[in-house]
Design an enzyme around this catalytic site. Structure first.
Site, PDB file in Angstrom:
ATOM      1  N   GLY A  10       0.818  -1.212   0.000  1.00 52.76           N
ATOM      2  CA  GLY A  10       0.000   0.000   0.000  1.00 52.76           C
ATOM      3  C   GLY A  10       0.850   1.260   0.000  1.00 52.76           C
ATOM      4  O   GLY A  10       2.082   1.192   0.048  1.00 52.76           O
ATOM      5  N   MET A  11       0.200   2.416  -0.037  1.00 55.33           N
ATOM      6  CA  MET A  11       0.941   3.675  -0.104  1.00 55.33           C
ATOM      7  C   MET A  11       1.856   3.859   1.100  1.00 55.33           C
ATOM      8  O   MET A  11       3.050   4.153   0.954  1.00 55.33           O
ATOM      9  CB  MET A  11      -0.028   4.857  -0.207  1.00 55.33           C
ATOM     10  CG  MET A  11       0.695   6.205  -0.201  1.00 55.33           C
ATOM     11  SD  MET A  11      -0.396   7.629  -0.382  1.00 55.33           S
ATOM     12  CE  MET A  11      -1.281   7.591   1.180  1.00 55.33           C
ATOM     13  N   VAL A  12       1.325   3.689   2.307  1.00 59.35           N
ATOM     14  CA  VAL A  12       2.143   3.878   3.498  1.00 59.35           C
ATOM     15  C   VAL A  12       3.261   2.839   3.536  1.00 59.35           C
ATOM     16  O   VAL A  12       4.428   3.162   3.772  1.00 59.35           O
ATOM     17  CB  VAL A  12       1.279   3.805   4.768  1.00 59.35           C
ATOM     18  CG1 VAL A  12       2.159   3.770   6.022  1.00 59.35           C
ATOM     19  CG2 VAL A  12       0.332   4.990   4.839  1.00 59.35           C
ATOM     20  N   GLY A 102      -3.317   4.266  12.907  1.00 59.07           N
ATOM     21  CA  GLY A 102      -4.732   4.593  12.925  1.00 59.07           C
ATOM     22  C   GLY A 102      -5.092   5.613  11.853  1.00 59.07           C
ATOM     23  O   GLY A 102      -4.458   5.676  10.788  1.00 59.07           O
ATOM     24  N   SER A 103      -6.089   6.444  12.146  1.00 54.44           N
ATOM     25  CA  SER A 103      -6.582   7.423  11.174  1.00 54.44           C
ATOM     26  C   SER A 103      -7.290   8.552  11.903  1.00 54.44           C
ATOM     27  O   SER A 103      -7.932   8.338  12.938  1.00 54.44           O
ATOM     28  CB  SER A 103      -7.552   6.750  10.202  1.00 54.44           C
ATOM     29  OG  SER A 103      -8.268   7.706   9.454  1.00 54.44           O
ATOM     30  N   SER A 104      -7.205   9.758  11.357  1.00 51.63           N
ATOM     31  CA  SER A 104      -7.910  10.887  11.961  1.00 51.63           C
ATOM     32  C   SER A 104      -9.420  10.752  11.812  1.00 51.63           C
ATOM     33  O   SER A 104     -10.177  11.512  12.430  1.00 51.63           O
ATOM     34  CB  SER A 104      -7.429  12.210  11.347  1.00 51.63           C
ATOM     35  OG  SER A 104      -7.620  12.223   9.952  1.00 51.63           O
ATOM     36  N   CYS A 105      -9.876   9.770  11.000  1.00 50.11           N
ATOM     37  CA  CYS A 105     -11.317   9.484  10.929  1.00 50.11           C
ATOM     38  C   CYS A 105     -11.846   8.982  12.267  1.00 50.11           C
ATOM     39  O   CYS A 105     -13.067   8.933  12.472  1.00 50.11           O
ATOM     40  CB  CYS A 105     -11.592   8.425   9.855  1.00 50.11           C
ATOM     41  SG  CYS A 105     -11.177   8.929   8.182  1.00 50.11           S
ATOM     42  N   TYR A 132     -15.135   2.517   8.601  1.00 51.55           N
ATOM     43  CA  TYR A 132     -13.673   2.534   8.657  1.00 51.55           C
ATOM     44  C   TYR A 132     -13.203   3.041  10.012  1.00 51.55           C
ATOM     45  O   TYR A 132     -12.301   2.468  10.640  1.00 51.55           O
ATOM     46  CB  TYR A 132     -13.150   3.422   7.530  1.00 51.55           C
ATOM     47  CG  TYR A 132     -11.656   3.571   7.472  1.00 51.55           C
ATOM     48  CD1 TYR A 132     -10.858   2.541   6.971  1.00 51.55           C
ATOM     49  CD2 TYR A 132     -11.040   4.747   7.881  1.00 51.55           C
ATOM     50  CE1 TYR A 132      -9.475   2.682   6.895  1.00 51.55           C
ATOM     51  CE2 TYR A 132      -9.652   4.895   7.811  1.00 51.55           C
ATOM     52  CZ  TYR A 132      -8.883   3.863   7.324  1.00 51.55           C
ATOM     53  OH  TYR A 132      -7.513   4.003   7.249  1.00 51.55           O
ATOM     54  N   LYS A 136     -10.873   1.265  13.089  1.00 45.41           N
ATOM     55  CA  LYS A 136      -9.626   1.869  13.553  1.00 45.41           C
ATOM     56  C   LYS A 136      -9.663   2.159  15.056  1.00 45.41           C
ATOM     57  O   LYS A 136      -8.667   1.992  15.763  1.00 45.41           O
ATOM     58  CB  LYS A 136      -9.339   3.141  12.756  1.00 45.41           C
ATOM     59  CG  LYS A 136      -8.924   2.892  11.322  1.00 45.41           C
ATOM     60  CD  LYS A 136      -7.605   2.143  11.263  1.00 45.41           C
ATOM     61  CE  LYS A 136      -7.088   1.992   9.850  1.00 45.41           C
ATOM     62  NZ  LYS A 136      -5.794   1.268   9.825  1.00 45.41           N
ATOM     63  N   PRO A 160      -2.260   9.378  12.028  1.00 46.08           N
ATOM     64  CA  PRO A 160      -1.848  10.368  11.028  1.00 46.08           C
ATOM     65  C   PRO A 160      -3.034  11.224  10.580  1.00 46.08           C
ATOM     66  O   PRO A 160      -4.193  10.784  10.607  1.00 46.08           O
ATOM     67  CB  PRO A 160      -1.343   9.512   9.857  1.00 46.08           C
ATOM     68  CG  PRO A 160      -1.305   8.109  10.362  1.00 46.08           C
ATOM     69  CD  PRO A 160      -2.268   8.027  11.483  1.00 46.08           C
ATOM     70  N   LEU A 163      -3.300  11.596   4.308  1.00 46.53           N
ATOM     71  CA  LEU A 163      -2.028  11.370   3.631  1.00 46.53           C
ATOM     72  C   LEU A 163      -2.200  11.379   2.116  1.00 46.53           C
ATOM     73  O   LEU A 163      -3.288  11.118   1.596  1.00 46.53           O
ATOM     74  CB  LEU A 163      -1.437  10.018   4.048  1.00 46.53           C
ATOM     75  CG  LEU A 163      -1.174   9.818   5.540  1.00 46.53           C
ATOM     76  CD1 LEU A 163      -0.813   8.366   5.811  1.00 46.53           C
ATOM     77  CD2 LEU A 163      -0.070  10.752   6.026  1.00 46.53           C
ATOM     78  N   HIS A 176      -8.610   9.086  -2.487  1.00 45.71           N
ATOM     79  CA  HIS A 176      -8.814  10.216  -1.606  1.00 45.71           C
ATOM     80  C   HIS A 176      -8.751  11.503  -2.432  1.00 45.71           C
ATOM     81  O   HIS A 176      -8.518  11.483  -3.632  1.00 45.71           O
ATOM     82  CB  HIS A 176      -7.755  10.241  -0.510  1.00 45.71           C
ATOM     83  CG  HIS A 176      -7.917   9.154   0.502  1.00 45.71           C
ATOM     84  ND1 HIS A 176      -7.206   7.971   0.443  1.00 45.71           N
ATOM     85  CD2 HIS A 176      -8.718   9.064   1.594  1.00 45.71           C
ATOM     86  CE1 HIS A 176      -7.556   7.201   1.465  1.00 45.71           C
ATOM     87  NE2 HIS A 176      -8.468   7.832   2.171  1.00 45.71           N
TER      88      HIS A 176
END
Length: 307
Positions: A10-12, A102-105, A132, A136, A160, A163, A176
């Site tokens: 994946g991207m990360v 994790g995610s800011s979501c 989602y 998380k 994060p 991104l 995104h």
């Protein structure tokens, strides 16, 4: 050290693998054909067999607003299963350290900005990506519970901001905001179009960090893992409006047309800016400017990387 990296394709994950510090470690990053993260027993057996010093959980089913709204079951179930399998598999295999991404979501939609780590689970989530976010949040809480039950197991979560960057997904149905806009404006430039549409008013504000910077933080965290708080935001500490991002991308790509707002489309939370007080105390700061990050992302896209 020996590292196990989930989501290495994946991207990360790919930004982590191409970081200059990656060569200092042995990194196990099996692809899906080699290890299905949805298979609980397979994950445990892999971890028990290879015994990495630390696990980095970067895998996930990800996408923008459109993708999340179209498939909430998959976004909840896939991310929850993968997270549970990796975290509990690592615990069963007695891996002492785990870095959960994790995610800011995870933050409530009505939380006061900038978003502080302690406000997770203090309000309703943003409906457009609730599935989602629930997955998380559960994984972050599981890290806390594992550490509470057995303090020698340092299972920690970084959160994060949004991104973008190299290895991003440019599929308009799944991507995104930034990769979607890069593709949209690039196609407008090629077609010599004089107009590009924007979902919503363009006034919503977002904080986007270059994925290469997150990879840099991951290696900084590995080097000082005991200093890392249980939950830590990783971001820039400042944001821009959606319209600002469109303007910056247009400038980098050479688009001089106008923007037209499609008010029938959702735009998500009005603002999502993470508090970086803890990050500043840790002593790390992102270094890639928005213009430079956009240019690198566009170069990646125009070279045919349009997954």
């Amino acid at each position: 050290m020996k590292l196990f990296l989930s989501g290495g394709s994946g991207m990360v994950g790919r930004n982590i693998l191409e970081h200059p510090d990656a060569g200092q470690h042995t990194i196990l990053a099996p692809r899906r054909a080699e290890l299905d993260l949805l298979d609980e027993n397979a994950v445990h057996d892999f971890l028990a067999s290879h015994k990495p010093d630390i696990v980095i959980h970067a895998a996930g089913t990800v996408g923008g607003i459109q993708a999340n709204m179209a498939a909430p079951v998959r976004f909840l179930s896939d991310n929850l299963k993968m997270g549970m399998n990796v975290l509990l598999g690592a615990r069963r295999a007695e891996i002492p350290k785990l870095l959960n991404i994790g995610s800011s979501c995870m933050y409530p939609r009505a939380a006061t900005n900038p978003l502080r780590e302690e406000t997770i689970l203090c309000g309703e989530l943003e409906p457009t990506n609730e599935g989602y976010a629930l997955a998380k949040i559960t994984c972050a809480r599981l890290c806390e519970y594992i550490n509470k039950e057995a303090p020698s197991f340092l299972y920690k979560t970084i959160i994060p901001c949004n991104l973008y960057g190299r290895y991003d997904n440019f599929d308009p149905q799944k991507s995104h905001m930034i990769p979607a806009v890069v593709r949209k404006i690039s196609e407008a430039v090629e077609a010599k179009a004089d107009m590009v549409d924007i979902w919503g008013t363009g006034e919503a504000r977002r904080e986007f960090m270059y994925a290469g910077d997150l990879a840099d933080f991951v290696f900084a965290a590995i080097a000082r893992f005991s200093d890392l708080p249980q939950n830590l935001n990783v971001g820039l500490g400042h944001d821009h409006s959606i319209l600002d991002y469109y303007r910056t991308i247009a400038k980098v790509l050479g688009f001089s047309g106008k923007f037209v707002h499609d008010l029938s489309k959702p735009q998500g939370m009005n603002q999502k800016l993470v508090d970086i007080t803890g990050l500043e105390a840790f002593g790390w700061k992102a270094t890639t400017s928005l213009e430079s990050g956009i240019a690198q992302t566009y170069n990646f896209y125009k070279n045919g990387n349009t997954q």
